[in-house]
Scaffold this motif. Sequence first.
Motif, PDB file in Angstrom:
ATOM      1  N   THR A  94      -7.776 -10.125   9.123  1.00  0.00           N
ATOM      2  CA  THR A  94      -6.566  -9.411   8.714  1.00  0.00           C
ATOM      3  C   THR A  94      -6.433  -9.512   7.198  1.00  0.00           C
TER       4      THR A  94
ATOM      5  N   GLU B 232      -3.784  -9.005   4.223  1.00  0.00           N
ATOM      6  CA  GLU B 232      -2.336  -8.935   4.064  1.00  0.00           C
ATOM      7  C   GLU B 232      -1.957  -9.214   2.615  1.00  0.00           C
TER       8      GLU B 232
ATOM      9  N   LYS C  49       1.828  -2.862   6.875  1.00  0.00           N
ATOM     10  CA  LYS C  49       1.455  -3.364   5.553  1.00  0.00           C
ATOM     11  C   LYS C  49       0.155  -4.164   5.565  1.00  0.00           C
ATOM     12  N   LYS C  50      -0.601  -4.072   6.635  1.00  0.00           N
ATOM     13  CA  LYS C  50      -1.842  -4.836   6.771  1.00  0.00           C
ATOM     14  C   LYS C  50      -3.020  -3.912   7.071  1.00  0.00           C
TER      15      LYS C  50
END
Length: 526
Positions: free
Chosen positions: A30, A32, A301-302
């Motif tokens: 992920t 971020e 937002k990732k």
Amino acid sequence: MPISSTPVDVSSSSNSVVSKTENRPAPIQTYEGHEDMVLCVAFFQDEQRLITGSRDGGLRVWNRETGAQIGNHLEGHARAVRAVDVSPDGRIIASSSSDSTVRIWDAETELLRTLGHEDDVNSLHISPDSKRVTSGSDDGMRVWDIEAGELAFKPIKCNGIAGCVRYSPSGDRIASAAISIQIWTADTAEHILSIEELVFPLAWSLDGEQIIGGGDKDIIIWDSSTGEQIGTWEAHGSWITSLSLSRNGTHLATCSHEEKTVFVFDITTGEQIAAYEHDDKVNEIAYSPSGRSIATACRDKKAYLWDAPEDPQPTVTPIQTYEWHGNRVFCVAFFPDEQQLVTGSLGGGVRVWNRETGAQIGNVLQGHSDVVWAVDVSPDRRTIVSGSDDNMVRIWDAKTEDRPAPIQTYEGHEGWVACVAFFQDEQRLVTGSADGSVRVLDRETGAQIGNVLQGHTKVVWAVDVSPDGSTIVSGSSDNTVRIWDAETEELLHTLDHKGNVQSVHISPDSKRVASGSLRVWDIETG
């Protein structure tokens, strides 16, 4: 360059899509850090990095394996970053934005140029040779010279807002999606074909013979030369907004920005083979260059990294690897004894290798200033010929390992040299160029023999000489194969294809010629 592909052959049918999976796969990484939704994502060629663009106006580069951000975020855009791409040579990042600009960055994230549109820039794509970038906007499509930061030609008016633009794999065409799909020549922006269908994302098959579009729920595939629809299937419950094709061309990843699930389909059957569920809606997807991973850009937002479905084709393990070019390798040819081979690369270098050990033999053959598109070795193994983006043909001594300079250089072509081939008599060679010409050269002097063989109207991608030396065959982006008398220079036959001809080869008995994709012709009768 010619790029092979599993052909797209989808029967027209509808496959219902299941939006939930029993065993939900988890992302393997992920990314971020953005302050607003992530709108776009792209891999670097080395797959060690990827880059994302966000509605916050920023670009961020990430370590693929660790998920850590590399360096500071790239600032410059004043509004949402709508698209991002990395050049095939790994040196350039391009981004486009709702602030009506395209920005060009070097791979170390320094802003090099800002290119202006008159409205939102929705899409962009860097050419396969890393020299140009095309951008699609509410005001149409533009093609830019990356180094000069200038338009390659005047802006192109599309049939509506250009929501997606894509270079073909060989770089000879550009497709744009607006109210209709339009296909243009990449070098002159000449309009070739319109397909009256409203789609948003586009992808090319790897051989450039099909164009794939994502519409309202459906994937649709057309013949890129005729516009004939080949197949379609239902993929989503709403408009499809992103497509990405796997490296071998057999899998197609799709998403809709109104849905939380990414699907992967078998391009031949339309069968769903994988689904990746997210906690929020997905804006864009990208296959990694190797086809082993898929990246997704999301509203939460990732960005996420996923293991791609296993390649259904059998994996062939190479028996040897030849490294140290430092750039993409565009061409390769064996020596007649098969103990050595020669390669040409993006950086202009030509190298000779030991087939068995993989070791480089001698020094790099240096002289070309740009991409080496073609190489060949004379039947007597004494000479190497190379053709390049610098419009030059260079002839090298293949018998010595110390090659400080070419032994001959031919400068007559007015466009880049795409193909080369030796005659069996070893005294002559034939070349084909982006200027549409075919020329015969003297190996010893480098001088042109006879007249230019004229007839092709676009890039000559392939040439071959018959074993008996009587015939030259050429294949071109003008969709023709031409057969010439090698002695009289007479054009004997013009053979029509429905698309680009990027490969030709004459049979050992000199009676037939095979041409991509795939036709076999009788040379005497045509």
